[in-house]
Write a protein that holds these residues in place. Structure first.
Motif, PDB file in Angstrom:
ATOM      1  N   ARG A   1      57.167  35.491  34.157  1.00 54.90           N
ATOM      2  CA  ARG A   1      56.054  35.492  35.116  1.00 54.90           C
ATOM      3  C   ARG A   1      55.782  36.893  35.635  1.00 54.90           C
ATOM      4  NH1 ARG A   1      58.239  30.791  38.554  1.00 54.90           N
ATOM      5  NH2 ARG A   1      58.820  32.629  39.688  1.00 54.90           N
ATOM      6  N   PHE A   2      56.848  37.665  35.877  1.00 53.25           N
ATOM      7  CA  PHE A   2      56.684  39.042  36.339  1.00 53.25           C
ATOM      8  C   PHE A   2      55.941  39.871  35.298  1.00 53.25           C
ATOM      9  CE2 PHE A   2      58.397  43.382  35.988  1.00 53.25           C
ATOM     10  CZ  PHE A   2      57.897  43.915  37.173  1.00 53.25           C
ATOM     11  N   LEU A   3      56.339  39.749  34.051  1.00 57.34           N
ATOM     12  CA  LEU A   3      55.705  40.536  33.002  1.00 57.34           C
ATOM     13  C   LEU A   3      54.264  40.108  32.746  1.00 57.34           C
ATOM     14  CD1 LEU A   3      58.686  40.890  30.558  1.00 57.34           C
ATOM     15  CD2 LEU A   3      57.693  42.644  32.015  1.00 57.34           C
ATOM     16  N   SER A   4      53.962  38.827  32.929  1.00 58.21           N
ATOM     17  CA  SER A   4      52.582  38.384  32.743  1.00 58.21           C
ATOM     18  C   SER A   4      51.690  38.887  33.874  1.00 58.21           C
ATOM     19  CB  SER A   4      52.504  36.869  32.632  1.00 58.21           C
ATOM     20  OG  SER A   4      52.852  36.268  33.849  1.00 58.21           O
ATOM     21  N   ALA A   5      52.267  39.245  35.003  1.00 56.21           N
ATOM     22  CA  ALA A   5      51.480  39.766  36.120  1.00 56.21           C
ATOM     23  C   ALA A   5      51.316  41.276  36.067  1.00 56.21           C
ATOM     24  CB  ALA A   5      52.138  39.372  37.441  1.00 56.21           C
ATOM     25  N   THR A   6      52.085  41.973  35.261  1.00 56.10           N
ATOM     26  CA  THR A   6      51.982  43.426  35.241  1.00 56.10           C
ATOM     27  C   THR A   6      50.676  43.909  34.618  1.00 56.10           C
ATOM     28  OG1 THR A   6      53.275  43.504  33.198  1.00 56.10           O
ATOM     29  CG2 THR A   6      54.446  43.914  35.257  1.00 56.10           C
ATOM     30  N   GLY A   7      50.127  43.176  33.671  1.00 56.54           N
ATOM     31  CA  GLY A   7      48.853  43.577  33.064  1.00 56.54           C
ATOM     32  C   GLY A   7      47.722  43.577  34.075  1.00 56.54           C
ATOM     33  N   PRO A   8      47.478  42.456  34.757  1.00 52.82           N
ATOM     34  CA  PRO A   8      46.431  42.470  35.782  1.00 52.82           C
ATOM     35  C   PRO A   8      46.700  43.455  36.920  1.00 52.82           C
ATOM     36  CG  PRO A   8      46.981  40.223  35.187  1.00 52.82           C
ATOM     37  CD  PRO A   8      47.978  41.107  34.493  1.00 52.82           C
ATOM     38  N   ALA A   9      47.962  43.636  37.282  1.00 55.40           N
ATOM     39  CA  ALA A   9      48.283  44.594  38.340  1.00 55.40           C
ATOM     40  C   ALA A   9      47.957  46.018  37.901  1.00 55.40           C
ATOM     41  CB  ALA A   9      49.757  44.481  38.720  1.00 55.40           C
ATOM     42  N   ALA A  10      48.231  46.333  36.643  1.00 53.39           N
ATOM     43  CA  ALA A  10      47.914  47.665  36.132  1.00 53.39           C
ATOM     44  C   ALA A  10      46.410  47.886  36.087  1.00 53.39           C
ATOM     45  CB  ALA A  10      48.522  47.855  34.748  1.00 53.39           C
ATOM     46  N   ILE A  11      45.664  46.878  35.684  1.00 53.55           N
ATOM     47  CA  ILE A  11      44.206  46.999  35.638  1.00 53.55           C
ATOM     48  C   ILE A  11      43.650  47.194  37.046  1.00 53.55           C
ATOM     49  CG2 ILE A  11      42.072  45.744  35.139  1.00 53.55           C
ATOM     50  CD1 ILE A  11      43.607  44.514  32.735  1.00 53.55           C
ATOM     51  N   ALA A  12      44.159  46.444  38.006  1.00 57.78           N
ATOM     52  CA  ALA A  12      43.702  46.592  39.386  1.00 57.78           C
ATOM     53  C   ALA A  12      44.021  47.984  39.932  1.00 57.78           C
ATOM     54  CB  ALA A  12      44.339  45.523  40.275  1.00 57.78           C
ATOM     55  N   ALA A  13      45.210  48.495  39.630  1.00 59.87           N
ATOM     56  CA  ALA A  13      45.574  49.835  40.095  1.00 59.87           C
ATOM     57  C   ALA A  13      44.680  50.901  39.474  1.00 59.87           C
ATOM     58  CB  ALA A  13      47.040  50.115  39.763  1.00 59.87           C
ATOM     59  N   LEU A  14      44.390  50.773  38.183  1.00 59.38           N
ATOM     60  CA  LEU A  14      43.493  51.730  37.530  1.00 59.38           C
ATOM     61  C   LEU A  14      42.083  51.644  38.107  1.00 59.38           C
ATOM     62  CD1 LEU A  14      44.654  51.362  33.832  1.00 59.38           C
ATOM     63  CD2 LEU A  14      44.932  53.363  35.299  1.00 59.38           C
ATOM     64  N   TYR A  15      41.624  50.438  38.390  1.00 61.09           N
ATOM     65  CA  TYR A  15      40.293  50.257  38.963  1.00 61.09           C
ATOM     66  C   TYR A  15      40.205  50.924  40.337  1.00 61.09           C
ATOM     67  CZ  TYR A  15      36.203  47.972  40.932  1.00 61.09           C
ATOM     68  OH  TYR A  15      35.003  47.729  41.534  1.00 61.09           O
ATOM     69  N   ILE A  16      41.171  50.673  41.188  1.00 57.39           N
ATOM     70  CA  ILE A  16      41.171  51.264  42.530  1.00 57.39           C
ATOM     71  C   ILE A  16      41.252  52.783  42.441  1.00 57.39           C
ATOM     72  CG2 ILE A  16      42.476  51.458  44.695  1.00 57.39           C
ATOM     73  CD1 ILE A  16      40.887  48.851  44.367  1.00 57.39           C
ATOM     74  N   GLY A  17      42.101  53.281  41.555  1.00 55.33           N
ATOM     75  CA  GLY A  17      42.202  54.727  41.387  1.00 55.33           C
ATOM     76  C   GLY A  17      40.914  55.354  40.875  1.00 55.33           C
ATOM     77  N   ALA A  18      40.160  54.615  40.093  1.00 55.57           N
ATOM     78  CA  ALA A  18      38.909  55.146  39.549  1.00 55.57           C
ATOM     79  C   ALA A  18      37.767  55.096  40.563  1.00 55.57           C
ATOM     80  CB  ALA A  18      38.520  54.373  38.291  1.00 55.57           C
ATOM     81  N   ILE A  19      37.763  54.088  41.440  1.00 57.92           N
ATOM     82  CA  ILE A  19      36.617  53.965  42.351  1.00 57.92           C
ATOM     83  C   ILE A  19      36.780  54.729  43.648  1.00 57.92           C
ATOM     84  CG2 ILE A  19      36.007  51.716  41.419  1.00 57.92           C
ATOM     85  CD1 ILE A  19      36.950  50.563  44.159  1.00 57.92           C
ATOM     86  N   ILE A  20      37.972  55.101  44.025  1.00 51.86           N
ATOM     87  CA  ILE A  20      38.162  55.799  45.304  1.00 51.86           C
ATOM     88  C   ILE A  20      37.321  57.074  45.392  1.00 51.86           C
ATOM     89  CG2 ILE A  20      39.858  57.128  46.637  1.00 51.86           C
ATOM     90  CD1 ILE A  20      41.795  54.843  46.242  1.00 51.86           C
TER      91      ILE A  20
END
Length: 106
Positions: free
Chosen positions: A39-58
């Motif tokens: 479950r942890f590993l299945s959540a790392t993909g969406p978490a990485a995408i969210a982090a990249l998105y936030i880093g790109a829009i700031i």
């Protein structure tokens, strides 16, 4: 070279290596999708995408709507298309098209 940069680089590299190594080491033959590590590993993909998105829009955030209109409408298009069709690739393509059109107009 800055020692802080070197330490952070080594820690990030170690963390990335562990995220790739540990599942192969500890989940051999289990295949249980409800296991905590799975479950942890299945959540790392969406978490990485969210982090990249936030880093790109700031850097794009500004008080004027004209400056953030492509960002807001493109992101809204991604969410709307995804909920409409449940297709990540179509939502991404639609959001990129809306972002480009609004950027060209504004």
């Amino acid at each position: 070279m800055n020692s802080e940069f070197l330490i952070i680089t080594i820690l990030v590299g170690l963390g990335t290596w562990l995220l790739r190594f540990l599942p192969t080491r500890f989940m051999r033959g289990t295949g249980d999708p409800n296991a905590p590590l799975s479950r942890f590993l299945s959540a790392t993909g969406p978490a990485a995408i969210a982090a990249l998105y936030i880093g790109a829009i700031i850097p794009m955030i500004a008080p004027q709507f004209q400056a953030i209109a492509p960002l807001v409408l493109g992101s809204g298009a991604v969410v709307a298309i995804y909920f409409w069709r449940h297709d990540v690739s179509l939502a991404t393509l639609g959001g990129a098209i809306v972002y480009g059109l609004v950027f060209a107009i504004v």
